[in-house]
Write a protein that holds these residues in place. Structure first.
Motif, PDB file in Angstrom:
ATOM      1  N   UNK A  26       1.890  13.223  -2.177  1.00  0.00           N
ATOM      2  CA  UNK A  26       0.632  13.270  -1.421  1.00  0.00           C
ATOM      3  C   UNK A  26      -0.566  13.412  -2.358  1.00  0.00           C
ATOM      4  N   UNK A  27      -0.405  14.191  -3.426  1.00  0.00           N
ATOM      5  CA  UNK A  27      -1.500  14.353  -4.397  1.00  0.00           C
ATOM      6  C   UNK A  27      -1.812  13.032  -5.086  1.00  0.00           C
ATOM      7  N   UNK A  28      -0.788  12.275  -5.441  1.00  0.00           N
ATOM      8  CA  UNK A  28      -1.019  10.979  -6.079  1.00  0.00           C
ATOM      9  C   UNK A  28      -1.672   9.999  -5.108  1.00  0.00           C
ATOM     10  N   UNK A  29      -1.293  10.085  -3.827  1.00  0.00           N
ATOM     11  CA  UNK A  29      -1.981   9.280  -2.816  1.00  0.00           C
ATOM     12  C   UNK A  29      -3.470   9.593  -2.800  1.00  0.00           C
ATOM     13  N   UNK A  30      -3.782  10.873  -2.841  1.00  0.00           N
ATOM     14  CA  UNK A  30      -5.179  11.303  -2.764  1.00  0.00           C
ATOM     15  C   UNK A  30      -5.977  10.781  -3.958  1.00  0.00           C
ATOM     16  N   UNK A  31      -5.431  10.952  -5.150  1.00  0.00           N
ATOM     17  CA  UNK A  31      -6.127  10.486  -6.353  1.00  0.00           C
ATOM     18  C   UNK A  31      -6.288   8.966  -6.328  1.00  0.00           C
ATOM     19  N   UNK A  32      -5.254   8.263  -5.869  1.00  0.00           N
ATOM     20  CA  UNK A  32      -5.325   6.800  -5.826  1.00  0.00           C
ATOM     21  C   UNK A  32      -6.377   6.318  -4.835  1.00  0.00           C
ATOM     22  N   UNK A  33      -6.507   7.023  -3.716  1.00  0.00           N
ATOM     23  CA  UNK A  33      -7.506   6.623  -2.727  1.00  0.00           C
ATOM     24  C   UNK A  33      -8.924   6.835  -3.255  1.00  0.00           C
ATOM     25  N   UNK A  34      -9.132   7.905  -4.011  1.00  0.00           N
ATOM     26  CA  UNK A  34     -10.446   8.089  -4.629  1.00  0.00           C
ATOM     27  C   UNK A  34     -10.691   7.037  -5.701  1.00  0.00           C
ATOM     28  N   UNK A  87      11.675  11.162   2.443  1.00  0.00           N
ATOM     29  CA  UNK A  87      10.424  11.720   1.931  1.00  0.00           C
ATOM     30  C   UNK A  87      10.503  11.925   0.419  1.00  0.00           C
ATOM     31  N   UNK A  88      11.639  12.424  -0.055  1.00  0.00           N
ATOM     32  CA  UNK A  88      11.830  12.697  -1.482  1.00  0.00           C
ATOM     33  C   UNK A  88      11.814  11.403  -2.287  1.00  0.00           C
ATOM     34  N   UNK A  89      12.534  10.400  -1.827  1.00  0.00           N
ATOM     35  CA  UNK A  89      12.604   9.141  -2.569  1.00  0.00           C
ATOM     36  C   UNK A  89      11.301   8.350  -2.461  1.00  0.00           C
ATOM     37  N   UNK A  90      10.587   8.491  -1.352  1.00  0.00           N
ATOM     38  CA  UNK A  90       9.262   7.862  -1.270  1.00  0.00           C
ATOM     39  C   UNK A  90       8.312   8.493  -2.287  1.00  0.00           C
ATOM     40  N   UNK A  91       8.428   9.812  -2.498  1.00  0.00           N
ATOM     41  CA  UNK A  91       7.605  10.469  -3.522  1.00  0.00           C
ATOM     42  C   UNK A  91       7.931   9.912  -4.902  1.00  0.00           C
ATOM     43  N   UNK A  92       9.182   9.631  -5.152  1.00  0.00           N
ATOM     44  CA  UNK A  92       9.575   9.053  -6.447  1.00  0.00           C
ATOM     45  C   UNK A  92       8.934   7.671  -6.617  1.00  0.00           C
ATOM     46  N   UNK A  93       8.916   6.893  -5.546  1.00  0.00           N
ATOM     47  CA  UNK A  93       8.291   5.573  -5.618  1.00  0.00           C
ATOM     48  C   UNK A  93       6.784   5.683  -5.838  1.00  0.00           C
ATOM     49  N   UNK A  94       6.151   6.686  -5.245  1.00  0.00           N
ATOM     50  CA  UNK A  94       4.712   6.879  -5.466  1.00  0.00           C
ATOM     51  C   UNK A  94       4.418   7.217  -6.925  1.00  0.00           C
ATOM     52  N   UNK A  95       5.287   8.005  -7.532  1.00  0.00           N
ATOM     53  CA  UNK A  95       5.120   8.300  -8.957  1.00  0.00           C
ATOM     54  C   UNK A  95       5.289   7.025  -9.775  1.00  0.00           C
ATOM     55  N   UNK A  96       6.290   6.242  -9.428  1.00  0.00           N
ATOM     56  CA  UNK A  96       6.509   4.983 -10.167  1.00  0.00           C
ATOM     57  C   UNK A  96       5.271   4.094 -10.093  1.00  0.00           C
ATOM     58  N   UNK A  97       4.712   3.966  -8.879  1.00  0.00           N
ATOM     59  CA  UNK A  97       3.520   3.146  -8.717  1.00  0.00           C
ATOM     60  C   UNK A  97       2.359   3.702  -9.529  1.00  0.00           C
ATOM     61  N   UNK A  98       2.163   4.999  -9.461  1.00  0.00           N
ATOM     62  CA  UNK A  98       1.010   5.619 -10.118  1.00  0.00           C
ATOM     63  C   UNK A  98       1.060   5.419 -11.629  1.00  0.00           C
ATOM     64  N   UNK A 141       5.215   6.517   4.479  1.00  0.00           N
ATOM     65  CA  UNK A 141       4.854   5.176   4.037  1.00  0.00           C
ATOM     66  C   UNK A 141       4.563   5.228   2.550  1.00  0.00           C
ATOM     67  N   UNK A 142       4.782   4.146   1.909  1.00  0.00           N
ATOM     68  CA  UNK A 142       4.357   3.982   0.523  1.00  0.00           C
ATOM     69  C   UNK A 142       3.322   2.887   0.511  1.00  0.00           C
ATOM     70  N   UNK A 143       2.082   3.230   0.159  1.00  0.00           N
ATOM     71  CA  UNK A 143       0.991   2.264   0.215  1.00  0.00           C
ATOM     72  C   UNK A 143       1.288   1.085  -0.690  1.00  0.00           C
ATOM     73  N   UNK A 144       1.023  -0.132  -0.219  1.00  0.00           N
ATOM     74  CA  UNK A 144       1.198  -1.292  -1.109  1.00  0.00           C
ATOM     75  C   UNK A 144       0.292  -1.158  -2.320  1.00  0.00           C
TER      76      UNK A 144
END
Length: 665
Positions: A545-553, A325-336, A243-246
């Motif tokens: 996953x690391x960016x998810x963690x930092x964003x949640x904090x 999984x790979x492209x979702x990670x790219x989207x997480x970087x874009x969001x971050x 998933x990519x968090x909104x």
């Protein structure tokens, strides 16, 4: 609480916050959190002192080397007053000014260097020679006979008052507070407690439940703030991570932020439970690499157990899972980063490879003899050597922005360097050796006005402050995953999409081509054209996953917490006899470089290691800036959000012991 007034009710010189005295306040704070299950804080452990302890050792040192760290975070660190974006604004006000918690005008804490005071002069090392002479040859004001050359920071200087906690309350103040009667608690007025609780009550809780599945393995709930939650919605049949968090336009997850409790956060990092030389590990080498939380470790393991395949080039199920999984990670970087498109996100090995990619592709294709590249004196070798190589090959001139005696960029001198021959400005957003936060927006805007492209090295900034690329507007931005609690061997190059598509790739191979004949090759557009061959798929997923963690904090809460921890550590280090802090800019991230009279830097590092404390010693791959201060190396503790006041106390205790031993000789 109005952020335009000083909620502490004290002048800015009143000092820093006492983590120990805030225990009761922290307990009250967490009682106010809606739905919070965080248990009350315990009393800080008593000091464990040898019978022959030095007098200073009994003055409130809360570190017990035989027990786990239980020091409390300062509840002010989780404040509701979100700081203005440092990365987004480009202007790097001091953290105190940034939050408007002190109603004072900016102060010049160090006399201007006459070499740079509007005279248009440039240090010898800036004149394109590539040689970085010692400070004495550069005309800076360093007095090597008196190591502490910077003036005290007025924001952390005491006013001769005794903290209220000392007046018979039974609470032992920190070392600095009891040893220095000039210190006064900044929140002496009781009304501050009410204001603080009102401000904090509006943040630090989930606005909605985190989107993780019930059926996920138990280790997937290793976020400390998900413990005991049994009602999480199921979101993916096959891959619970898929998933990519909104997010909003700033790339911040709408999941909200949990209560920020550093002691519980530490439990997310297995390696922090290690013992070194019989002592609990205290990791203060975060500028070199950060430790990895359980969700990152679990995500990488899950990839290899359930998704492992090459990507983009097969019709089978595992290829689809791996590609997703790979492209979702790219989207997480874009969001971050708040980039405009995933097409602007290129996965590379790290910041070093990203800079080399730009130098050896865009640089070789677009620069010619007589052109100029500007870098700053603060740069890591990775942002010097590729440009030196390009300069030698193409006849390009390398010019250097000087810094003052605090390690701050001299913007007027930078402006004087810009001219019609300037084609590229490449600089760090945060110095890895000094911690200086550079005025990124102003540097970028002035470069663009001169018609130059800009590359920003964000390796040391992304884990400490918000980065908003659409606001900052660089042409390229680079960072490494292992600096932001992700795996090694993975990093990111952001580039504006049209610029990437105009640039010819620097490596050829599979996955980056549309069509190949023996006469002609047609490349994909970005990002694929720069990702030849099989990339580091699993670690890209781990970075997500690391960016998810930092964003949640919450990156803004992390920024606040680390700032106060930095202020706390800076004040205590300044009180160690014979210790010279190197890099004293008011705008700093969590780096504390120093030397200690009577000891080599390696001796200090080894002594700290005996106490389980990990720091970096050496030149930190930043020799030019250290030589600007007449040094070849320093000791460099560097902080992250899982560090505590007790970690700092342990560091300072050891340094006091070393200093005392030197004086007895």
């Amino acid at each position: 609480m109005s952020i335009s007034t000083n909620p502490f009710g004290q002048p800015p010189e009143a000092g820093f916050l006492d983590a120990e005295a805030l225990e009761s306040l922290a307990n009250e704070f967490f009682k106010t959190l809606p739905g919070s299950t965080v248990p009350p804080f315990g009393v800080s452990p008593q000091s464990v002192l040898p019978t022959n302890a030095e007098p200073w050792q009994s003055q409130g040192n809360r570190f017990n080397p035989g027990e786990p760290q239980t020091s409390l975070p300062d509840p002010h660190f989780a404040g509701g007053q979100i700081p203005k974006s440092v990365a987004g604004s480009g202007v790097s006000p001091s953290a105190i000014q940034q939050w408007n918690m002190f109603n004072v005008a900016p102060q010049q804490t160090t006399p201007p260097d006459p070499k740079f005071a509007g005279q248009g002069k440039v240090p010898q090392s800036v004149a394109g020679s590539g040689i970085s002479p010692s400070a004495g040859h550069q005309g800076n004001g360093v007095d090597l006979a008196n190591p502490q050359t910077s003036l005290p920071d007025p924001h952390v200087t005491g006013q001769g008052k005794v903290p209220p906690s000392v007046a018979g309350s039974g609470i032992s103040p920190s070392i600095a507070q009891k040893n220095h009667a000039g210190f006064a608690l900044p929140f002496a007025e009781q009304s501050f407690e009410t204001d603080l609780l009102q401000a904090l009550a509006s943040v630090n809780v989930f606005s909605v439940q985190p989107q993780l599945p019930v059926s996920a393995p138990s280790r997937l709930n290793d976020y400390y703030f998900l413990a005991g939650n049994h009602s999480l919605p199921h979101v993916h049949e096959t891959n619970p991570f898929s998933t990519v968090a909104p997010s909003n336009r700033h790339g911040i997850s709408s999941l909200g932020s949990p209560p920020f409790d550093v002691n519980l956060i530490k439990q997310d990092f297995p390696i922090l439970q290690e013992r070194v030389n019989g002592r609990p590990l205290i990791w203060l080498d975060n500028a070199a690499t950060t430790q990895k939380p359980k969700p990152v470790i679990a995500r990488i393991s899950y990839f290899y157990e359930h998704e492992n395949s090459n990507i983009h080039r097969a019709a089978h199920e595992l290829a689809a899972r791996a590609t997703d999984a790979y492209e979702e990670a790219r989207e997480k970087v874009r969001q971050f980063l708040n980039a405009g498109s995933t097409n602007e996100i290129v996965f590379v090995r790290g910041a070093t490879e990203a800079i080399n990619l730009v130098a050896k592709s865009w640089g070789e294709q677009n620069l010619q003899a007589g052109d100029e590249i500007i870098v700053s004196h603060l740069e890591h070798h990775a942002n010097i050597v590729p440009w030196q190589q390009l300069a030698a090959k193409k006849g390009v001139k390398l010019r250097v922005i000087p810094v003052d005696d605090d390690g701050q960029i001299l913007l007027d001198e930078y402006t004087n360097l810009l001219n019609h021959r300037t084609r590229l400005v490449s600089f760090t957003q945060v110095s890895n050796a000094l911690g200086t936060v550079t005025p990124a927006r102003q540097i970028i805007e002035r470069a663009h006005q001169a018609g130059a492209r800009v590359l920003v090295d964000g390796a040391q900034s992304v884990s400490h402050m918000r980065v908003d690329l659409r606001s900052l507007n660089p042409d390229w931005f680079v960072f490494s995953g292992h600096k932001i609690f992700g795996p090694t061997g993975i990093g990111v190059l952001y580039g504006k999409e049209d610029l990437l598509n105009e640039t010819q790739p620097w490596q050829g191979g599979g996955n980056m081509i549309k069509d190949v004949t023996f006469e002609h090759t047609q490349y994909h557009n970005a990002p694929s054209r720069f990702e030849a061959g099989t990339g580091n798929i699993a670690d890209a997923v781990g970075l997500g996953a690391a960016l998810d963690y930092v964003s949640k904090l919450g990156i803004d809460l992390i920024n606040q917490y680390e700032h106060y921890l930095l202020v706390y550590a800076t004040r205590l280090l300044k009180e160690v006899p014979g210790l010279r802090l190197v890099g004293t800019a008011p705008d700093k991230a969590s780096v504390l470089s120093f030397t200690l009279n009577g000891y080599s830097n390696d001796e200090v590092g080894q002594a700290l290691n005996q106490e389980g404390i990990a720091v970096r010693t050496g030149h930190h791959c930043a020799q030019p800036i250290l030589r600007r201060f007449g040094l070849e190396s320093t000791v460099r503790p560097s902080l992250a959000f899982y560090n505590t006041c007790s970690d700092v106390d342990a560091l300072v205790s050891t340094l006091h012991r070393l200093s005392g031993n030197r004086q007895k000789k």
